[in-house]
Design a protein around this motif. Sequence first.
Motif, PDB file in Angstrom:
ATOM      1  N   HIS A  43       0.583  -1.305  -0.043  1.00 13.41           N
ATOM      2  CA  HIS A  43       0.007  -0.169   0.152  1.00 13.41           C
ATOM      3  C   HIS A  43       0.872   1.446   0.068  1.00 13.41           C
ATOM      4  O   HIS A  43       0.366   2.527  -0.693  1.00 13.41           O
ATOM      5  CB  HIS A  43      -1.039   0.077   1.009  1.00 13.41           C
ATOM      6  CG  HIS A  43      -2.100  -0.977   1.007  1.00 13.41           C
ATOM      7  ND1 HIS A  43      -2.796  -1.445   0.320  1.00 13.41           N
ATOM      8  CD2 HIS A  43      -2.094  -2.327   2.023  1.00 13.41           C
ATOM      9  CE1 HIS A  43      -3.551  -2.528   0.369  1.00 13.41           C
ATOM     10  NE2 HIS A  43      -2.953  -3.167   1.762  1.00 13.41           N
ATOM     11  N   HIS A  44       2.029   1.073   0.661  1.00  8.25           N
ATOM     12  CA  HIS A  44       2.933   2.205   0.541  1.00  8.25           C
ATOM     13  C   HIS A  44       2.257   3.756   1.104  1.00  8.25           C
ATOM     14  O   HIS A  44       2.322   4.818   0.275  1.00  8.25           O
ATOM     15  CB  HIS A  44       3.735   2.399  -0.643  1.00  8.25           C
ATOM     16  CG  HIS A  44       4.658   1.201  -0.963  1.00  8.25           C
ATOM     17  ND1 HIS A  44       5.711   1.002  -0.073  1.00  8.25           N
ATOM     18  CD2 HIS A  44       4.410   0.093  -1.628  1.00  8.25           C
ATOM     19  CE1 HIS A  44       6.183  -0.013  -0.704  1.00  8.25           C
ATOM     20  NE2 HIS A  44       5.271  -0.631  -1.497  1.00  8.25           N
ATOM     21  N   CYS A  45       1.432   3.720   2.061  1.00  2.00           N
ATOM     22  CA  CYS A  45       1.040   4.789   2.358  1.00  2.00           C
ATOM     23  C   CYS A  45       1.817   6.009   2.954  1.00  2.00           C
ATOM     24  O   CYS A  45       2.775   5.782   3.714  1.00  2.00           O
ATOM     25  CB  CYS A  45      -0.112   4.621   3.769  1.00  2.00           C
ATOM     26  SG  CYS A  45      -1.551   3.141   3.330  1.00  2.00           S
ATOM     27  N   THR A  53       8.531  -2.474   7.139  1.00  2.00           N
ATOM     28  CA  THR A  53       7.687  -3.725   7.102  1.00  2.00           C
ATOM     29  C   THR A  53       7.270  -3.873   5.510  1.00  2.00           C
ATOM     30  O   THR A  53       6.724  -4.624   5.041  1.00  2.00           O
ATOM     31  CB  THR A  53       6.446  -3.704   7.883  1.00  2.00           C
ATOM     32  OG1 THR A  53       5.664  -2.493   7.373  1.00  2.00           O
ATOM     33  CG2 THR A  53       6.834  -3.573   9.278  1.00  2.00           C
ATOM     34  N   HIS A  54       7.527  -2.901   4.544  1.00  2.00           N
ATOM     35  CA  HIS A  54       7.061  -2.764   3.193  1.00  2.00           C
ATOM     36  C   HIS A  54       7.669  -3.980   2.275  1.00  2.00           C
ATOM     37  O   HIS A  54       6.870  -4.527   1.600  1.00  2.00           O
ATOM     38  CB  HIS A  54       7.095  -1.655   2.602  1.00  2.00           C
ATOM     39  CG  HIS A  54       6.445  -0.498   3.182  1.00  2.00           C
ATOM     40  ND1 HIS A  54       6.090   0.694   2.686  1.00  2.00           N
ATOM     41  CD2 HIS A  54       5.358  -0.624   4.509  1.00  2.00           C
ATOM     42  CE1 HIS A  54       5.553   1.446   3.542  1.00  2.00           C
ATOM     43  NE2 HIS A  54       4.868   0.671   4.725  1.00  2.00           N
ATOM     44  N   GLY A  84       1.118  -5.133  10.568  1.00  2.00           N
ATOM     45  CA  GLY A  84       1.880  -5.146   9.647  1.00  2.00           C
ATOM     46  C   GLY A  84       2.942  -4.121   9.275  1.00  2.00           C
ATOM     47  O   GLY A  84       2.967  -3.129  10.103  1.00  2.00           O
ATOM     48  N   GLY A  85       3.213  -3.935   7.838  1.00  2.00           N
ATOM     49  CA  GLY A  85       2.753  -4.765   6.951  1.00  2.00           C
ATOM     50  C   GLY A  85       1.461  -4.861   6.568  1.00  2.00           C
ATOM     51  O   GLY A  85       0.514  -4.158   7.081  1.00  2.00           O
TER      52      GLY A  85
HETATM   53  S1  SF4 Z   1       1.801  -0.889   6.945  1.00  2.00           S
HETATM   54 FE1  SF4 Z   1      -0.169  -0.220   6.842  1.00  2.00          FE
HETATM   55  S2  SF4 Z   1       0.095   2.329   6.937  1.00  2.00           S
HETATM   56 FE2  SF4 Z   1       1.873   1.222   6.325  1.00  2.00          FE
HETATM   57  S3  SF4 Z   1       1.783   1.479   3.978  1.00  2.00           S
HETATM   58 FE3  SF4 Z   1       0.912  -0.612   4.709  1.00  2.00          FE
HETATM   59  S4  SF4 Z   1      -1.296  -0.465   5.191  1.00  2.00           S
HETATM   60 FE4  SF4 Z   1      -0.099   1.462   4.847  1.00  2.00          FE
END
Ligand code: SF4
Length: 175
Positions: A43-45, A53-54, A84-85
């Motif tokens: 998702h890389h918010c 954790t990405h 997560g992740g």
């Molecule tokens: S760990 Fe959660 S906040 Fe972070 S990029 Fe992934 S979904 Fe988004």
Amino acid sequence: MTGLNTSHLQISKNTIRVAGILEESIVDGPGVRLVVFTQGCKHHCTGCHNPETHDFSGGYDIAIEEILTMLKENPMIDGITLSGGDPFEQVEPCSILASRVQELGYDVVAYTGYTYETLLKSRKYLQLLQYVDILIDGRFEIEKMDLTLAFRGSSNQRILYMQEQKEPAPLFLAI
Ligand code: SF4
């Protein structure tokens, strides 16, 4: 689909790829919780608090049995939180862990960057969702960040009690 290659993810049913384990937390769901930070997120918010954790090739593998042992050895624990992740990137081992946790009488909270509606559309995601008691869904949206919210970072994220959903997941079909 993002087109990311996740073929290097471990596929063992007996281990989960994690960034880490927090043996006691009071901020990742109700009560005292053992938190499993799964490794890998698509998702890389913007503003994510756990960018380490990405990477799907990061972290380390831990045996599901080892996590269950930690749970059983700590009388303070009310349940487990999959964070997560994104645990929905490892549905097979996470669903095994969650089902075992429920069998032991604990509840399961899961965080995900996906929305509940997105999860409902996929048999893959339902494999894990069927063992989740409380889902905290949605990407972290920094423009909606609210530090006063319990268990969430931004106001778009929802705390969904699975037993209260009007349209429960079409579960629990044979997956
Ligand atoms: S760990 Fe959660 S906040 Fe972070 S990029 Fe992934 S979904 Fe988004």
